[in-house]
Design an enzyme around this catalytic site. Structure first.
Site, PDB file in Angstrom:
ATOM      1  N   HIS A  19       0.834  -1.200   0.000  1.00 19.32           N
ATOM      2  CA  HIS A  19       0.000   0.000   0.000  1.00 19.32           C
ATOM      3  C   HIS A  19       0.870   1.252   0.000  1.00 19.32           C
ATOM      4  O   HIS A  19       2.104   1.171  -0.124  1.00 19.32           O
ATOM      5  CB  HIS A  19      -1.008  -0.028   1.156  1.00 19.32           C
ATOM      6  CG  HIS A  19      -0.399  -0.076   2.531  1.00 19.32           C
ATOM      7  ND1 HIS A  19       0.403   0.924   3.031  1.00 19.32           N
ATOM      8  CD2 HIS A  19      -0.468  -1.014   3.515  1.00 19.32           C
ATOM      9  CE1 HIS A  19       0.783   0.628   4.260  1.00 19.32           C
ATOM     10  NE2 HIS A  19       0.284  -0.557   4.574  1.00 19.32           N
ATOM     11  N   HIS A  22       4.198   1.299   2.235  1.00 15.99           N
ATOM     12  CA  HIS A  22       5.349   0.563   1.697  1.00 15.99           C
ATOM     13  C   HIS A  22       5.897   1.282   0.466  1.00 15.99           C
ATOM     14  O   HIS A  22       7.090   1.334   0.227  1.00 15.99           O
ATOM     15  CB  HIS A  22       4.959  -0.863   1.278  1.00 15.99           C
ATOM     16  CG  HIS A  22       4.158  -1.586   2.308  1.00 15.99           C
ATOM     17  ND1 HIS A  22       2.866  -1.992   2.090  1.00 15.99           N
ATOM     18  CD2 HIS A  22       4.460  -1.951   3.565  1.00 15.99           C
ATOM     19  CE1 HIS A  22       2.407  -2.583   3.166  1.00 15.99           C
ATOM     20  NE2 HIS A  22       3.356  -2.567   4.084  1.00 15.99           N
ATOM     21  N   CYS A 127       1.965  -9.277  21.069  1.00 16.20           N
ATOM     22  CA  CYS A 127       1.102  -8.788  19.986  1.00 16.20           C
ATOM     23  C   CYS A 127       1.576  -9.433  18.686  1.00 16.20           C
ATOM     24  O   CYS A 127       2.715  -9.203  18.259  1.00 16.20           O
ATOM     25  CB  CYS A 127       1.163  -7.267  19.860  1.00 16.20           C
ATOM     26  SG  CYS A 127       0.308  -6.680  18.374  1.00 16.20           S
ATOM     27  N   CYS A 130       2.561  -6.852  15.959  1.00 16.12           N
ATOM     28  CA  CYS A 130       3.929  -6.307  16.081  1.00 16.12           C
ATOM     29  C   CYS A 130       4.963  -7.418  16.045  1.00 16.12           C
ATOM     30  O   CYS A 130       6.146  -7.144  15.894  1.00 16.12           O
ATOM     31  CB  CYS A 130       4.115  -5.577  17.407  1.00 16.12           C
ATOM     32  SG  CYS A 130       3.139  -4.105  17.604  1.00 16.12           S
ATOM     33  N   CYS A 144      -2.975  -3.014  21.899  1.00 17.43           N
ATOM     34  CA  CYS A 144      -1.749  -2.564  21.232  1.00 17.43           C
ATOM     35  C   CYS A 144      -2.033  -1.216  20.571  1.00 17.43           C
ATOM     36  O   CYS A 144      -3.027  -1.066  19.854  1.00 17.43           O
ATOM     37  CB  CYS A 144      -1.317  -3.587  20.173  1.00 17.43           C
ATOM     38  SG  CYS A 144      -0.085  -2.925  19.055  1.00 17.43           S
ATOM     39  N   HIS A 147      -1.962  -1.749  16.617  1.00 18.99           N
ATOM     40  CA  HIS A 147      -2.866  -2.692  15.950  1.00 18.99           C
ATOM     41  C   HIS A 147      -4.268  -2.719  16.546  1.00 18.99           C
ATOM     42  O   HIS A 147      -5.144  -3.417  16.041  1.00 18.99           O
ATOM     43  CB  HIS A 147      -2.240  -4.094  15.919  1.00 18.99           C
ATOM     44  CG  HIS A 147      -0.989  -4.127  15.094  1.00 18.99           C
ATOM     45  ND1 HIS A 147       0.251  -3.934  15.632  1.00 18.99           N
ATOM     46  CD2 HIS A 147      -0.822  -4.254  13.759  1.00 18.99           C
ATOM     47  CE1 HIS A 147       1.156  -3.965  14.659  1.00 18.99           C
ATOM     48  NE2 HIS A 147       0.539  -4.148  13.512  1.00 18.99           N
ATOM     49  N   LYS A 298      -3.519   5.882  10.771  1.00 20.10           N
ATOM     50  CA  LYS A 298      -2.433   5.297   9.997  1.00 20.10           C
ATOM     51  C   LYS A 298      -2.995   4.357   8.931  1.00 20.10           C
ATOM     52  O   LYS A 298      -3.884   3.558   9.232  1.00 20.10           O
ATOM     53  CB  LYS A 298      -1.529   4.502  10.952  1.00 20.10           C
ATOM     54  CG  LYS A 298      -0.368   3.843  10.255  1.00 20.10           C
ATOM     55  CD  LYS A 298       0.336   2.839  11.165  1.00 20.10           C
ATOM     56  CE  LYS A 298       1.456   2.155  10.409  1.00 20.10           C
ATOM     57  NZ  LYS A 298       1.874   0.902  11.002  1.00 20.10           N
ATOM     58  N   LYS A 301      -2.514  -2.418   6.862  1.00 20.96           N
ATOM     59  CA  LYS A 301      -3.206  -3.623   6.426  1.00 20.96           C
ATOM     60  C   LYS A 301      -4.249  -4.004   7.452  1.00 20.96           C
ATOM     61  O   LYS A 301      -5.374  -4.342   7.125  1.00 20.96           O
ATOM     62  CB  LYS A 301      -2.186  -4.757   6.254  1.00 20.96           C
ATOM     63  CG  LYS A 301      -1.281  -4.546   5.079  1.00 20.96           C
ATOM     64  CD  LYS A 301      -0.158  -5.555   5.023  1.00 20.96           C
ATOM     65  CE  LYS A 301       1.069  -5.090   5.759  1.00 20.96           C
ATOM     66  NZ  LYS A 301       2.310  -5.738   5.320  1.00 20.96           N
TER      67      LYS A 301
HETATM   68  O1  ME8 Z   1       7.158  -4.070  10.049  1.00 21.40           O
HETATM   69  N1  ME8 Z   1       2.897   5.222   6.567  1.00 21.40           N
HETATM   70  O2  ME8 Z   1       6.737  -4.983   7.976  1.00 21.40           O
HETATM   71  P1  ME8 Z   1       5.451  -4.148   7.517  1.00 21.40           P
HETATM   72  C1  ME8 Z   1       4.188   5.182   6.230  1.00 21.40           C
HETATM   73  N2  ME8 Z   1       8.365  -6.969   8.477  1.00 21.40           N
HETATM   74  N3  ME8 Z   1       4.898   4.044   6.094  1.00 21.40           N
HETATM   75  C2  ME8 Z   1       4.254   2.895   6.313  1.00 21.40           C
HETATM   76  C3  ME8 Z   1       2.890   2.853   6.668  1.00 21.40           C
HETATM   77  C4  ME8 Z   1       2.197   4.103   6.796  1.00 21.40           C
HETATM   78  N4  ME8 Z   1       0.913   4.189   7.080  1.00 21.40           N
HETATM   79  N5  ME8 Z   1       2.524   1.572   6.808  1.00 21.40           N
HETATM   80  C5  ME8 Z   1       3.636   0.819   6.518  1.00 21.40           C
HETATM   81  C6  ME8 Z   1       7.386  -4.889   9.169  1.00 21.40           C
HETATM   82  N6  ME8 Z   1       4.678   1.617   6.211  1.00 21.40           N
HETATM   83  C7  ME8 Z   1       8.540  -5.860   9.316  1.00 21.40           C
HETATM   84  C8  ME8 Z   1       9.822  -5.108   9.020  1.00 21.40           C
HETATM   85  S1  ME8 Z   1      12.487  -5.001   8.771  1.00 21.40           S
HETATM   86  C9  ME8 Z   1      13.790  -5.912   9.266  1.00 21.40           C
HETATM   87  C10 ME8 Z   1      11.079  -5.930   9.196  1.00 21.40           C
HETATM   88  C11 ME8 Z   1       6.028   1.193   5.801  1.00 21.40           C
HETATM   89  O3  ME8 Z   1       4.937  -4.835   6.293  1.00 21.40           O
HETATM   90  C12 ME8 Z   1       7.097   1.739   6.744  1.00 21.40           C
HETATM   91  O4  ME8 Z   1       8.334   1.647   6.099  1.00 21.40           O
HETATM   92  O5  ME8 Z   1       4.520  -3.928   8.641  1.00 21.40           O
HETATM   93  C13 ME8 Z   1       7.023   0.746   7.862  1.00 21.40           C
HETATM   94  O6  ME8 Z   1       8.146   0.793   8.722  1.00 21.40           O
HETATM   95  C14 ME8 Z   1       6.923  -0.555   7.092  1.00 21.40           C
HETATM   96  O7  ME8 Z   1       6.096  -0.221   5.956  1.00 21.40           O
HETATM   97  C15 ME8 Z   1       6.313  -1.697   7.891  1.00 21.40           C
HETATM   98  O8  ME8 Z   1       6.067  -2.763   7.026  1.00 21.40           O
END
Ligand code: ME8
Length: 518
Positions: A19, A22, A127, A130, A144, A147, A298, A301
């Protein structure tokens, strides 16, 4: 200092489609990579997906698939999405990749050997969203914070990484290196986490296979798999070639981790402590951005209020969306997304301002100068002002990109666009062209704006790669980016030779007429 610029995004959970959030981090990584490459540095851009953990097993079960099949399917979707959007990563890592499994087991072995792993009984609130145990500060009304779901009480015997022994070292390192974690607010947040009494303890790094077998096996106990965060963070080493590639340390020396603020604790605390325990130098920068919000919440997903990059591309074109992301978020702060804001921004900056400058310049060059960059006549203060504005933008862009301030870099470029538009209005070549005695003035004017457009296009290339390439092509220098060096080359006036054949072409960014949310 390393001459590498290696940028990483978080490896995203393949539990749902990509989304806006990312896309934002990945677009920033792509932009930085393009800029640093044009600045003559060696670059490496790493992204990928985080396959293991309970979160994936939960969604896979709900979809009636195995975790590995589910993760592979959604990971392929992430990878394809970034490819389709032209985001040029050097490696797309999946934590199921065999070299990553080896790297994780290697680090676990080193940390275990060093005496930093202990077997203990643990009780806490977990959680799954997280993928970690929460502390009081992570919760609001028992839920949380991120979430909005209740964590589960858990008690089991597990392996612990005795991370707390590194907290003093880490606090000192952060104090001694002002830009280790940036912007400053996040640096302060991590320092607060490390302060005594903040509830941060050692890190549980295992899960018994009896509860979860989707993960990397511990090399020192086959009944356990590695905790997903311990596994995931190591992707940054694997992806850069650790431990076998002779270049890995050079790449690591210039590493820039980009993350959202949701994952500050694992990156700001766990990761440097893990590196320290494994005998590896700390990363160079951790750069933390805020959230894209929709209706003040925020985008995520789990909350289901996603904005899909594919849908934005269909509706507005990806470069317009990309521009909005880079221009409307100050790195570090939250930003609100609405389609109205996007349309207003794109129409004002891209269609009216830049698009108008390009089309006026190229159309008049076609009409008054046979489509060739003209020989200039006498130049004066007005011309010098345009040249100065472009050169100033080049220096400002360089400083802003290095400070992770894409929005400021774009502001600077658009000040140069404004200066060129103002100049064109002041000289009004469409009027001057009616007077044969002012023919030299018309040539000087169009020569000047062509030079300015060249500089602007070079500076825009990392931010709007397609539009910049189109503009350079129309200016008759399609290969300019192959040899360009930023920022110097954008300041080179007279680099676009008189006589170069230009073309008009369609609008770079057509005005978006329809109201946003149809
Ligand atoms: O946390 N606004 O994966 P994730 C801005 N797998 N950036 C956002 C966002 C938002 N609303 N939502 C997501 C994880 N992001 C772990 C990471 S790393 C070793 C492991 C972006 O799929 C932002 O970069 O939940 C956030 O830190 C990341 O997606 C979280 O992706």
């Amino acid at each position: 200092m390393s001459d590498w610029f290696s940028v990483t995004t978080p490896i995203y959970y393949p539990n749902a489609e990509p989304h806006i959030g990312h896309t934002y981090t990945t677009v920033v990584a792509d932009t930085l990579t393009r800029y640093h490459r044009l600045a003559g540095e060696k670059t490496f851009f790493l992204t990928g997906t985080d396959q293991h953990g309970e979160k994936i097993t939960e969604v896979a079960a709900a979809a009636g698939e195995s975790p590995s099949a589910f993760a592979a399917r959604i990971s392929a979707l992430f990878e394809q999405t970034w490819r389709d959007l032209g985001l040029g990563f050097d490696r797309f890592i999946r934590t199921t990749d065999p070299d990553h499994v080896r790297a994780v087991q290697h680090v676990l072995g080193v940390v275990h050997e060093a005496g930093d792993v202990e077997f203990r009984e643990y009780e806490g609130l977990y959680c799954v969203g997280c993928e970690r145990f929460l502390t009081e500060r992570d919760m609001v009304d028992g839920l949380c914070r991120d979430h909005e779901r209740a964590p589960e009480p858990r008690s089991e015997s597990n392996y612990f990484f005795t991370m707390s022994k590194y907290f003093d070292w880490l606090a000192d390192h952060i104090r001694d290196h002002a830009d280790f974690i940036r912007p400053e607010r996040y640096r302060n947040e991590v320092l607060a986490m490390l302060r005594e009494g903040s509830g941060l303890e050692d890190l549980c790094i295992s899960r018994p296979k009896s509860r979860l077998d989707w993960g990397i096996e511990l090399p020192f106990d086959r009944d356990y798999v590695c905790y997903v965060w311990f596994d995931a963070l190591i992707n940054y080493l694997t992806g850069l070639g650790y431990p076998d590639d002779p270049d890995w340390e050079k790449r690591w020396g210039g590493v820039e981790h980009l993350i959202g603020k949701d994952i500050l604790k694992p990156h700001g605390v766990f990761w440097p402590c893990m590196l320290r325990a494994a005998g590896i130098a700390p990363y160079r920068h951790l750069s933390v951005h805020g959230y894209w919000n929709v209706d003040e919440r925020k985008v995520s997903k789990s909350l289901g209020n996603m904005i899909s990059p594919g849908a934005m591309r269909e509706k507005y074109g990806f470069e317009a969306f990309r521009y909005f992301l880079l221009r409307d978020m100050s790195y570090g702060l939250d930003a609100g997304f609405t389609e109205e804001l996007l349309v207003t921004r794109v129409n004002a900056d891209l269609a009216n301002n830049l698009g108008n400058l390009a089309s006026r310049t190229l159309n008049m060059t076609a009409r008054y100068c046979d489509g060739r960059v003209p020989e200039p006549g006498e130049t004066g203060d007005l011309e010098r002002e345009v040249a100065d504005a472009t050169a100033r933008a080049a220096d400002e862009v360089d400083a802003a990109v290095r400070a992770l301030e894409a929005h400021r870099a774009l502001e600077s470029i658009f000040r140069a666009v404004d200066a060129a538009n103002r100049y064109l209005d002041a000289r009004a070549p469409w009027k001057a062209a009616k007077d044969p005695e002012r023919e030299a003035e018309v040539r000087t004017t169009l020569y000047t704006v062509c030079q300015s457009l060249r500089g602007i296009a070079l500076l825009l290339a990392p931010f709007l790669p397609e539009a910049a390439a189109t503009l350079l092509e129309r200016l008759g220098i399609p290969d300019a980016l192959a040899t360009a060096r930023l920022p110097e080359d954008a300041k080179r006036w007279d680099a676009l030779a008189a006589g170069t054949a230009t073309t008009k072409g369609a609008a770079l960014f057509p005005r978006i007429e329809s109201p946003a949310a149809e």
